[in-house]
Design a protein around this motif. Structure first.
Motif: not given
Length: 401
Positions: A39-47
């Motif tokens: 997902s493009p809204h998931f980064a650094d292990g979290v939404f």
């Protein structure tokens, strides 16, 4: 107990998982987790939120405790008499809406939206407590307006996020025995499958993704909030607001959210709306990023309508559970003031009272007859800064740094 080498053994993580309450749900795994990672809204292990947001209480814990447990404040956080629940009947809901659009607020954020022949049930919570435990946690301040089965057939259940006051285990288990579909944010499907909902009846969406049910299009849109049910809050399930668009009508459900500029973008892409269902309760200066005040809720509605006072605003997320330090009736009273000041039509139905947004909306401030005296701290001469705003600045309660 000791092992053969006399070293104390510890329960395995898998064993601990079997001991956790069913209401905690399940963590996403396998292909579902892989989709989350893409997902493009998931980064650094979290939404991630569309703009920064703190979801833990800010400021002094001592001040928060004093505010929350102060005796008079606690008294004002509950109604002073029985809440007047509307006696909705099966026959009331069996008649199709004359205009093609009818909303029935069932308390808190639960709304039945009948739109262009499709019956959509948002965030249904029929449980007595919004908690993983039947003996603790916030308890209902009024009964459910009618039994779940009395709603009649529901085409699709829409969930905004996985907090207990929006995703209720006993309600989902009851609905799992029907033929309804479930539209949920990405990751939330893991909970529902764990509770018996077949994967074939799940429509699990990321922000800006859509699905169609009976000619009505449901789109998950951004919100500014967070997620979590268990002891470990991994932020692996998404939160969302929702747009439901039929051939003739459009509605919006905010879920839980702090105010953010994205409302204008949602309105530009999907609006204008015949009605919006906007969170206006459980706000606090201790968590200003994740819940809106009534004034912010009215502002969000106007943003969704392209800046115009149009459509009807239905306030939600208030009146049913005690979740914040503000007085029980304050969200309704403040919303009424803010909407009138903006020239915006707002509906104030009793829990369970159906209405058609294109007709005359219920406007009576019914809460006044069953509440303690209502102060109006938001009413102040122009140019004066409120104490809350001053405190907020002192505590640096803006977005997460």
């Amino acid at each position: 107990m000791t092992g053969s080498d006399s070293t104390p053994t510890r329960p395995s993580w898998s064993r601990l998982r079997t001991l956790r309450p069913a209401a905690f749900g399940a963590d996403p795994t396998g292909e579902r987790m892989e989709r989350i990672r893409r997902s493009p809204h998931f980064a650094d292990g979290v939404f991630q939120n569309p703009v920064g947001a703190r979801h833990r209480p800010s400021g002094s814990a001592v001040e928060f405790a004093k505010t929350y447990f102060e005796k008079e404040g606690r008294r004002r956080r509950s109604p002073a008499a029985a809440v007047p629940v509307h006696p909705t009947t099966v026959a009331d809901l069996a008649r199709p809406p004359a205009s093609g659009l009818r909303l029935t607020w069932l308390g808190h954020s639960s709304v039945l939206a009948e739109i262009d022949g499709v019956r959509v049930l948002f965030d249904p919570v029929w449980g007595e407590r919004c908690s993983p435990f039947p003996f603790a946690g916030p308890r209902r301040l009024h009964p459910v307006p009618l039994p779940l089965a009395a709603l009649g057939p529901v085409d699709v259940v829409v969930i905004s996020h996985d907090h207990y006051d929006h995703l209720d285990l006993p309600t989902i288990r009851a609905l799992a025995t029907t033929d309804t579909l479930f539209a949920v944010p990405l990751g939330v499907g893991a909970h529902l499958e764990h509770w018996g909902v077949p994967a074939s009846r799940l429509r699990e969406l990321d922000w800006h993704e859509s699905t169609e049910v009976g000619g009505v299009r449901l789109t998950a849109t951004p919100a500014r909030h967070f997620c979590g049910r268990g002891l470990r809050n991994q932020q692996h399930t998404l939160w969302a607001s929702w747009v439901v668009a039929g051939p003739d009508h459009r509605v919006y459900h905010s879920g839980d959210t702090g105010y953010f500029p994205g409302f204008r973008d949602i309105g530009a892409e999907h609006g204008p709306f015949d009605a919006t269902m906007i969170q206006i309760g459980a706000y606090s200066e201790f968590w200003p990023d994740i819940h809106m005040t009534p004034a912010e809720g009215v502002r969000a509605h106007l943003d969704l309508q392209g800046g115009d006072a149009a459509g009807v605003l239905l306030p939600i997320h208030w009146g049913t559970f005690n979740l914040a330090p503000h007085p029980w009736a304050e969200p309704g009273e403040w919303t009424k003031d803010a909407a009138e000041e903006a020239g915006q039509a707002a509906a104030f139905p009793r829990p369970g009272e159906p209405f058609e947004p294109t007709g005359k909306a219920p406007e009576e401030p019914w809460w006044r007859a069953v509440s303690s005296p209502i102060a109006h701290p938001w009413r102040r001469p122009r140019g004066e800064e409120s104490a809350a705003e001053t405190t907020r600045g002192d505590l640096d309660l803006a977005a997460e740094r």
